[in-house]
Write a protein that holds these residues in place. Sequence first.
Motif, mmCIF file in Angstrom:
data_model
loop_
_atom_site.group_PDB
_atom_site.id
_atom_site.type_symbol
_atom_site.label_atom_id
_atom_site.label_comp_id
_atom_site.label_asym_id
_atom_site.label_seq_id
_atom_site.Cartn_x
_atom_site.Cartn_y
_atom_site.Cartn_z
ATOM 1 N N PHE A 94 0.825 -1.204 0.000
ATOM 2 C CA PHE A 94 0.000 0.000 0.000
ATOM 3 C C PHE A 94 0.864 1.261 0.000
ATOM 4 O O PHE A 94 0.503 2.273 -0.603
ATOM 5 N N ALA A 95 2.022 1.196 0.646
ATOM 6 C CA ALA A 95 2.947 2.339 0.636
ATOM 7 C C ALA A 95 3.354 2.678 -0.791
ATOM 8 O O ALA A 95 3.375 3.853 -1.193
ATOM 9 N N TRP A 96 3.686 1.652 -1.585
ATOM 10 C CA TRP A 96 4.054 1.897 -2.976
ATOM 11 C C TRP A 96 2.848 2.345 -3.798
ATOM 12 O O TRP A 96 2.987 3.091 -4.776
ATOM 13 N N LYS A 97 1.651 1.920 -3.417
ATOM 14 C CA LYS A 97 0.440 2.385 -4.104
ATOM 15 C C LYS A 97 0.290 3.898 -3.962
ATOM 16 O O LYS A 97 0.061 4.610 -4.945
ATOM 17 N N ILE A 98 0.420 4.419 -2.729
ATOM 18 C CA ILE A 98 0.243 5.863 -2.564
ATOM 19 C C ILE A 98 1.466 6.636 -3.078
ATOM 20 O O ILE A 98 1.351 7.804 -3.442
ATOM 21 N N PHE A 99 2.633 5.992 -3.127
ATOM 22 C CA PHE A 99 3.794 6.580 -3.798
ATOM 23 C C PHE A 99 3.443 6.847 -5.261
ATOM 24 O O PHE A 99 3.646 7.950 -5.786
ATOM 25 N N THR A 100 2.902 5.829 -5.935
ATOM 26 C CA THR A 100 2.576 5.994 -7.357
ATOM 27 C C THR A 100 1.442 6.995 -7.550
ATOM 28 O O THR A 100 1.441 7.745 -8.528
ATOM 29 N N GLU A 101 0.480 7.026 -6.632
ATOM 30 C CA GLU A 101 -0.606 7.995 -6.740
ATOM 31 C C GLU A 101 -0.081 9.426 -6.651
ATOM 32 O O GLU A 101 -0.500 10.313 -7.401
ATOM 33 N N ALA A 102 0.843 9.645 -5.713
ATOM 34 C CA ALA A 102 1.390 10.989 -5.543
ATOM 35 C C ALA A 102 2.224 11.412 -6.749
ATOM 36 O O ALA A 102 2.134 12.555 -7.218
ATOM 37 N N VAL A 103 3.032 10.496 -7.268
ATOM 38 C CA VAL A 103 3.882 10.817 -8.412
ATOM 39 C C VAL A 103 3.038 11.002 -9.668
ATOM 40 O O VAL A 103 3.221 11.959 -10.424
ATOM 41 N N ARG A 104 2.101 10.084 -9.906
ATOM 42 C CA ARG A 104 1.216 10.212 -11.058
ATOM 43 C C ARG A 104 0.371 11.483 -10.975
ATOM 44 O O ARG A 104 0.048 12.102 -11.980
ATOM 45 N N GLY A 105 0.023 11.875 -9.747
ATOM 46 C CA GLY A 105 -0.749 13.087 -9.545
ATOM 47 C C GLY A 105 0.076 14.352 -9.594
ATOM 48 O O GLY A 105 -0.472 15.451 -9.422
ATOM 49 N N GLU A 106 1.402 14.221 -9.823
ATOM 50 C CA GLU A 106 2.318 15.350 -9.921
ATOM 51 C C GLU A 106 2.110 16.324 -8.745
ATOM 52 O O GLU A 106 1.801 17.494 -8.910
ATOM 53 N N PHE A 107 2.330 15.798 -7.550
ATOM 54 C CA PHE A 107 2.093 16.579 -6.340
ATOM 55 C C PHE A 107 2.843 17.899 -6.337
ATOM 56 O O PHE A 107 2.383 18.888 -5.763
ATOM 57 N N TRP A 108 4.013 17.960 -6.967
ATOM 58 C CA TRP A 108 4.860 19.146 -6.944
ATOM 59 C C TRP A 108 4.234 20.322 -7.685
ATOM 60 O O TRP A 108 4.629 21.463 -7.462
ATOM 61 N N SER A 109 3.263 20.054 -8.563
ATOM 62 C CA SER A 109 2.652 21.144 -9.327
ATOM 63 C C SER A 109 1.128 21.200 -9.212
ATOM 64 O O SER A 109 0.513 22.146 -9.699
ATOM 65 N N ARG A 110 0.510 20.218 -8.533
ATOM 66 C CA ARG A 110 -0.951 20.172 -8.448
ATOM 67 C C ARG A 110 -1.480 20.250 -7.015
ATOM 68 O O ARG A 110 -2.647 20.581 -6.811
ATOM 69 N N TRP A 111 -0.665 19.904 -6.029
ATOM 70 C CA TRP A 111 -1.146 19.862 -4.655
ATOM 71 C C TRP A 111 -0.855 21.186 -3.945
ATOM 72 O O TRP A 111 0.120 21.879 -4.251
#
Length: 470
Positions: free
Chosen positions: A7-24
């Motif tokens: 699950f840790a890797w699941k939310i890792f991929t969600e954050a990266v795919r969601g481009e947290f650095w420019s969308r969050w």
Amino acid sequence: MSCPDAFAWKIFTEAVRGEFWSRWTTDVQMWPTAPWPVCEPGQTENCCSTVEVSNNPDPEHCPVRPDPALGMPAHTPHEPGKAHQVSMEDAAKTDRDGDGSIDWDDVPPELKTAVIGAEQVELVYHNRPMTDYIFANGLYHTDGLGRVFQTRAGVMEHYAPYNGVAGTGPLSQIDLPIRSLMLKANLLDIRKAKELGIDLEKNADYITLDLPKGGNTPETGTYILLSFHISSKDLPNWFWTTFEHVDNQGRCDWIGCNDSFGYVARVSEGPTARDDLPEPADNYVSPNQLEMADGAVVAFDLARTYDADSEMRDGLAAVFKTLGIGTGAANESGTPRPADPAWRNYRLKGSQTNFVTPTGRPTQLGNSVTEAGFTNSSSCISCHARASATEKGLPNLSIFVSDLSDAGLPKSTNGVPAPSWFTTSAYYGVGDQVLAPGLVAVQTDFVWGFRNACPIEVGAQGPHRCAKKD
């Protein structure tokens, strides 16, 4: 709960795919320095009607949500909130290695991560469900937090002993939605890397971000991503996990690194296998240790790197390939992309779902950068349980407790929360009662970010960052 590392890797991929650095939304974007209240029906001036779409890195009155279509947000990284700051000058006072200069090799091993922790800066991000909840409930200012406290105090008095039940009406407890995610990124100015023993020509590639220097300096600098925490509200007390760059010095010190899904661990540094015992598992990297004269392994060998040749497991490799993470060419633009191959250079340090083990032992999880200097006492879930707000909407507790580590640095807390952090058993003068439970602070649902909240009235008591009276 059964597969926390997956699950840790699941939310890792969600954050990266969601481009947290420019969308969050970052902490600074979520908690303005001179906040206006949420608009009442028919009100249009000096109030906030919605979370605006804007790349403004430092809004004055209303929370904003960035949009990559507007370009990379000019987030200003800020110093981490730490009780200790060990500078290079303080840590290396003598030429320990006798090479004629005072440099990184002269810093004692037990202080190296603390120096890196003092030099790094951080950005804390929140996804849209989390941002929307905080805005909708008016929790982006201390006045809103104070109202929750007052309502909670009334619930305690009127509905005792059933005061934990949340009904409709005024908010009596902060309970973020299940889809909430928050991420703390630890960054280092690339120009400081070599000074801190990081050789970018020899070490594995890092994710890099180009960010302003802060203050009145418009200069943009390149920062490398050393590590990051991710927390998910998929569990009532949140799910906690942390990742580090594979070459971080001291990455698995003190508590080791555990990953049963992403990478096969190299166990060569751990105890030698015995024929009469099971083989060591391939998910845990033991802290680097020294073998003593009598053959016992009892001492840690601190601040060294760990084996970088660990093998990605087939499951994670398939996920990365399917989602396009780490599958592209090297990116030196200063704006990360999900396809950046450097994402493959980050390792799971561990995951956490509970305060204690089934046998009552406190669980621990800490990052060598985020928790630099107190990794050996760190527990994400226990530390964040202390996040709270008083009657004035201000934090009640600090991250640290009144104790020092063997290196003389402040410790954080671990284990189960103490009721005394939030309530007092009795106080006088409530209605007709002589004695009644008293509320000291309301828990802010494990989110330290609320301590950034400022008051609506300019100049009222609040954090140093808030707008002041002339």
